[in-house]
Design an enzyme around this catalytic site. Structure first.
Site, PDB file in Angstrom:
ATOM      1  N   MET A   1      19.962  20.512 -38.373  1.00 50.54           N
ATOM      2  CA  MET A   1      20.075  20.068 -39.754  1.00 50.54           C
ATOM      3  C   MET A   1      20.054  18.543 -39.854  1.00 50.54           C
ATOM      4  O   MET A   1      19.454  17.976 -40.774  1.00 50.54           O
ATOM      5  CB  MET A   1      21.355  20.639 -40.392  1.00 50.54           C
ATOM      6  CG  MET A   1      21.451  20.393 -41.892  1.00 50.54           C
ATOM      7  SD  MET A   1      20.093  21.150 -42.829  1.00 50.54           S
ATOM      8  CE  MET A   1      20.690  22.839 -42.995  1.00 50.54           C
TER       9      MET A   1
ATOM     10  N   PHE B   1      57.303  11.784 -24.481  1.00 49.03           N
ATOM     11  CA  PHE B   1      56.127  12.447 -23.911  1.00 49.03           C
ATOM     12  C   PHE B   1      55.670  13.597 -24.819  1.00 49.03           C
ATOM     13  O   PHE B   1      56.448  14.461 -25.199  1.00 49.03           O
ATOM     14  CB  PHE B   1      56.465  12.990 -22.520  1.00 49.03           C
ATOM     15  CG  PHE B   1      55.326  13.747 -21.879  1.00 49.03           C
ATOM     16  CD1 PHE B   1      54.160  13.096 -21.510  1.00 49.03           C
ATOM     17  CD2 PHE B   1      55.416  15.116 -21.671  1.00 49.03           C
ATOM     18  CE1 PHE B   1      53.113  13.788 -20.935  1.00 49.03           C
ATOM     19  CE2 PHE B   1      54.371  15.827 -21.084  1.00 49.03           C
ATOM     20  CZ  PHE B   1      53.205  15.156 -20.722  1.00 49.03           C
ATOM     21  N   GLN B   2      54.416  13.590 -25.171  1.00 52.89           N
ATOM     22  CA  GLN B   2      53.789  14.600 -26.034  1.00 52.89           C
ATOM     23  C   GLN B   2      54.472  14.696 -27.402  1.00 52.89           C
ATOM     24  O   GLN B   2      54.522  15.759 -27.999  1.00 52.89           O
ATOM     25  CB  GLN B   2      53.716  15.962 -25.346  1.00 52.89           C
ATOM     26  CG  GLN B   2      52.732  15.969 -24.172  1.00 52.89           C
ATOM     27  CD  GLN B   2      52.394  17.351 -23.658  1.00 52.89           C
ATOM     28  OE1 GLN B   2      53.183  18.283 -23.772  1.00 52.89           O
ATOM     29  NE2 GLN B   2      51.218  17.497 -23.075  1.00 52.89           N
TER      30      GLN B   2
ATOM     31  N   GLU C   1      43.317  24.766 -28.441  1.00 55.94           N
ATOM     32  CA  GLU C   1      44.081  25.094 -29.645  1.00 55.94           C
ATOM     33  C   GLU C   1      43.216  25.182 -30.892  1.00 55.94           C
ATOM     34  O   GLU C   1      43.542  25.925 -31.829  1.00 55.94           O
ATOM     35  CB  GLU C   1      45.204  24.076 -29.851  1.00 55.94           C
ATOM     36  CG  GLU C   1      46.322  24.156 -28.808  1.00 55.94           C
ATOM     37  CD  GLU C   1      46.036  23.339 -27.556  1.00 55.94           C
ATOM     38  OE1 GLU C   1      44.906  22.854 -27.404  1.00 55.94           O
ATOM     39  OE2 GLU C   1      46.965  23.183 -26.737  1.00 55.94           O
TER      40      GLU C   1
ATOM     41  N   LYS D   1      62.597  21.436 -29.938  1.00 57.67           N
ATOM     42  CA  LYS D   1      62.952  22.234 -28.765  1.00 57.67           C
ATOM     43  C   LYS D   1      64.424  22.647 -28.816  1.00 57.67           C
ATOM     44  O   LYS D   1      64.787  23.757 -28.387  1.00 57.67           O
ATOM     45  CB  LYS D   1      62.668  21.428 -27.496  1.00 57.67           C
ATOM     46  CG  LYS D   1      62.442  22.296 -26.264  1.00 57.67           C
ATOM     47  CD  LYS D   1      61.806  21.499 -25.137  1.00 57.67           C
ATOM     48  CE  LYS D   1      61.505  22.391 -23.937  1.00 57.67           C
ATOM     49  NZ  LYS D   1      60.855  21.631 -22.847  1.00 57.67           N
TER      50      LYS D   1
END
Length: 587
Positions: free
Chosen positions: A502, A137-138, A75, A187
Site C-alpha cells: 500500500m 528495574f522494569q 505481549e 507486587k
C-alpha cells in the site's frame, strides 16, 4: 502427550471444566485476582510471565484446570489474541503482562482495541509500592501510558481492592461502547493477604457512569419522518451493529424500507453481501457506487459508525445535501466529524427496534438503478480486470474470490493491514455474521496472526483464515510458535509481493514513482513455519491456486499457504487523500 495435544484437548472440553472451589477464606491478592476472573466467567487468558507478575502466575498455576492460559511469544500478540477472542466469544478477552517492557509491549494492542471498540481486560504486574517512582528495574508508568488509550485504568496497591476493581473493570469494558481497560497491580498487593474473606459481586452499574440510554421517542419520530419522506435514502452499517447483535433487526428494517445498504470496513459481515439491497463498502478503497452516491442521497442513516476520515474523505464536501440520522451509543461521536440532523443516541439494536414499527414500507427502484449503473462501471473497469489472470501471475483479488467460494462465505476472515486487507474486504462474500476481523482504526500491521489465533480460541467450531501480507507477517511471525503449541488448526495465507504494497502504491501514485524503502527481501516463510512445526507450501502459478487452497482448507492442523502475487498491482477504486468521496478514482 504433547503440550499442543494437551492444550487442544483442554480447549475442546471448554465449558466442561470443573468449577473452582468457591472460597470464603482469606486469600492473597493474586489468588483474589484469579478467583475474580473466574467469577466473571473467564476461561481463557493470553499472556507472558515476568518478574513483577510472578505471584499472579503462581496463583494461576493452582487454577490451571479452570483457566486456560496461552503463552504468547510477545505481549503485543496477547492483546491482539484477546481482541480476536473477544469478538468471536462475545465477551471480554483477558491478557497478562509483567511490568516495564511487558506492559509497554501491550500498548499497541490496547490502542488498537480502543479505536475499534473491542472489550479487553489487561492485567499488568508492577514493582513493589515502595519502589514506585524510583526508576526501579522494569518500572514503567504504565498508567500514564494507558490513560488516553483505555476506557478506564487503575493501579492497585491494596490487595483488598482487587475483587471490586476487577468487577468494575469488566463492567466498563463490556458496557456501552466496549473498549479496553487496564489494571496495574503492585507486587506487594499480589503477595499480601486480604483482610477479609474473599467475596465477589459483579457490577450492574457505576455511579456517574451511564454507558447506554434508550432512544428518545421524539428522536425516533423525527428520524421516521425523514426516512418516510426520503426519495434517495441511504443506510450505512458500522461495527456497532455487530456489537449490539442487531443484524436481524437491520435485515428486517431494510426489507421493510428497501433502503440501499453500504458497510464500513468494520461493519462487514453485519449484512449479507448477496442481499439485493447491499451496494458495497464505503471509504477510501470501498466501492464506486456507495462513495459517489453518498453525495446524492437526501437522507443518510448511519448505524453504529463514527464517520472517520477513511469513510468521509474531505469533510468540506461530504454529504452536504443530506439530512443525517446518526445512531450511535456514544454521545461523544455526535457532531465530532459530521453534524447530524437527528442525533439518535442509543444502542443500535434498540434504535432499529424502535424505528421498525414507525417507518413505512417503501420501494426505491429508480434509486437502486443509480447504484447498479455505477456498479456496472466499476465492474468493467476494475472488478473484471482484478479477476482476470495475466499469464502465470496470481492476483490478490482472485485469491480472495476463490477462497470465498470454497468456504461459501462462512469462514472467519482475519485480515492484516494493507493492499491484501482491502482486497479481502472488497471481494470476500459474507453470508454469516461475525465473519470479519481486522484492524480498522489504528491500522496495526501484525494484527492478523495473533488475532486469528484468538478468534479460533473464541469460536473453535468456525473455520478461521488469516489473510496477511508479507510485510505484516514479519511483524508478529513469532506467534507461529503460539499457534503450533496450541494445536489449533488456524489457516494462514500470506500474499507475498515482496513489497510494502500500500505504501508502494501511494509512492507510485502521489510521489512520482519514488519507491522509498518499500521493497522487501523476504526469508523462506515455509521453512520458518516448518521450524515452528507448521506445515505449508508455496504457490507461484495461477494454475496451482485451486489445489493449494484446497490443501490449506482440508488440513486438520494449522497450515501456511504462501501465495506469490503480482508485485505492483494497485487497489482501486481509491479516494485520494484529502479529496471528497465523489472524487473516487477507478484507475
Amino acid at each position: 502427550m504433547s503440550i499442543a495435544t494437551e492444550n487442544a484437548q483442554k480447549i475442546a472440553v471448554k465449558g466442561n471444566t470443573p468449577k473452582h472451589d468457591k472460597t470464603n477464606k482469606i486469600v492473597s491478592g493474586s489468588e483474589a485476582l484469579i478467583l475474580s476472573l473466574i467469577e466473571e466467567g473467564v476461561d481463557t487468558i493470553f499472556g507472558y510471565p515476568g518478574g513483577a507478575i510472578m505471584p499472579i502466575y503462581d496463583a494461576l498455576y493452582h487454577y490451571r484446570h479452570v483457566l486456560n492460559h496461552t503463552l504468547v511469544r510477545h505481549e503485543q500478540g496477547a492483546t491482539h489474541a484477546a481482541e480476536g477472542y473477544a469478538q468471536m466469544a462475545g465477551k471480554p478477552g483477558v491478557c497478562f503482562a509483567t511490568s516495564g517492557p511487558g506492559a509497554t509491549n501491550l500498548i499497541t494492542g490496547i490502542a488498537d482495541a480502543m479505536l475499534d471498540s473491542v472489550p479487553i481486560v489487561c492485567i499488568t504486574g508492577q514493582v513493589p509500592e515502595k519502589f514506585l517512582g524510583t526508576d526501579a528495574f522494569q518500572e514503567t508508568d504504565v498508567m500514564s501510558l494507558a490513560m488516553p488509550i483505555t476506557k478506564w485504568c487503575y493501579q492497585v496497591a491494596d490487595a483488598d481492592e482487587i475483587p471490586y476493581i476487577v468487577a468494575k473493570a469488566f463492567y466498563i469494558a463490556r458496557s456501552g461502547r466496549p473498549g479496553p481497560v487496564l489494571i496495574d497491580i503492585t507486587k506487594c498487593a499480589q503477595f499480601n493477604q486480604l483482610k477479609k474473606p474473599f467475596k465477589y459481586e459483579k457490577r450492574r452499574q457505576i455511579k456517574g457512569y451511564k454507558p447506554a440510554c434508550k432512544p428518545r421517542e421524539k428522536d425516533i419520530s423525527k428520524a421516521a419522518e425523514l426516512l418516510n419522506n426520503a426519495k434517495r435514502p441511504f443506510l450505512f452499517v458500522g461495527h456497532g451493529v455487530l456489537l449490539s447483535k442487531a443484524e436481524k433487526d437491520l435485515l428486517a428494517f431494510i426489507e421493510k424500507t428497501d433502503i440501499p445498504v453500504a458497510s464500513t470496513l468494520l461493519g462487514l459481515s453485519a449484512f449479507p453481501t448477496d442481499h439485493p439491497n447491499y451496494v458495497g463498502m464505503l471509504g477510501m478503497h470501498g466501492n464506486y457506487a456507495p462513495n459517489k452516491l453518498t453525495n446524492k442521497a437526501d437522507v443518510i442513516i448511519s448505524v453504529g459508525m463514527r464517520f472517520d476520515d477513511r469513510v468521509t474523505g474531505n469533510l468540506d464536501t461530504y454529504a452536504k445535501q443530506a439530512k443525517i440520522i446518526h445512531v450511535d451509543i456514544d454521545h461523544a461521536e455526535m457532531g465530532k466529524n459530521v453534524t447530524p440532523t437527528v442525533p439518535l443516541i442509543a444502542d443500535a439494536k434498540e434504535a432499529l427496534q424502535a424505528l421498525l414499527p414507525v417507518v413505512n414500507e417503501n420501494k426505491h427502484e429508480s434509486w437502486h438503478l443509480e447504484f447498479k449503473k455505477l456498479h456496472d462501471e466499476e465492474y468493467e473497469k476494475v472488478i473484471k480486470k482484478d479477476f482476470q489472470a495475466e499469464g502465470e501471475h496470481i492476483k490478490m483479488a482472485e485469491v480472495i474470490r476463490r477462497l470465498s467460494e470454497k468456504t461459501d462465505g462462512e469462514a472467519v476472515i482475519v485480515a492484516d493491514v494493507g493492499q491484501h486487507q482491502m482486497s479481502a474486504a472488497r471481494y470476500s462474500k459474507f453470508r454469516r455474521t461475525d465473519s470479519w476481523l481486522t484492524s480498522g482504526g489504528l491500522g496495526t500491521m501484525g494484527y492478523a496472526l495473533p488475532s486469528a489465533f484468538g478468534a479460533k480460541m473464541g469460536a473453535p467450531d468456525r473455520e478461521v483464515v488469516a489473510v496477511i501480507g508479507d510485510g505484516c507477517f514479519q511483524m508478529t511471525i513469532q506467534e507461529l510458535g503460539t499457534i503450533a503449541q496450541s494445536g489449533l488448526p488456524v489457516k494462514i495465507i500470506v500474499l507475498n509481493n515482496n513489497f510494502l504494497g500500500m505504501v508502494r502504491q501511494w509512492q507510485q501514485l502521489f510521489f512520482d514513482n519514488r519507491y522509498s524503502f518499500v521493497e522487501l527481501s523476504n526469508p523462506d516463510f515455509i521453512t520458518i513455519a516448518k521450524g515452528f512445526g507448521i506445515n505449508g507450501q508455496r504457490c507461484t502459478h495461477t494454475d496451482d491456486l485451486d489445489a493449494s487452497l484446497d490443501t490449506l482448507l482440508n488440513s486438520k492442523e494449522a497450515y501456511l499457504l504462501e501465495i506469490v502475487v503480482e508485485k505492483e498491482t494497485n487497489v482501486f477504486p481509491m479516494v485520494p487523500s484529502g479529496m471528497g468521496v465523489d472524487d473516487i478514482r477507478l484507475e
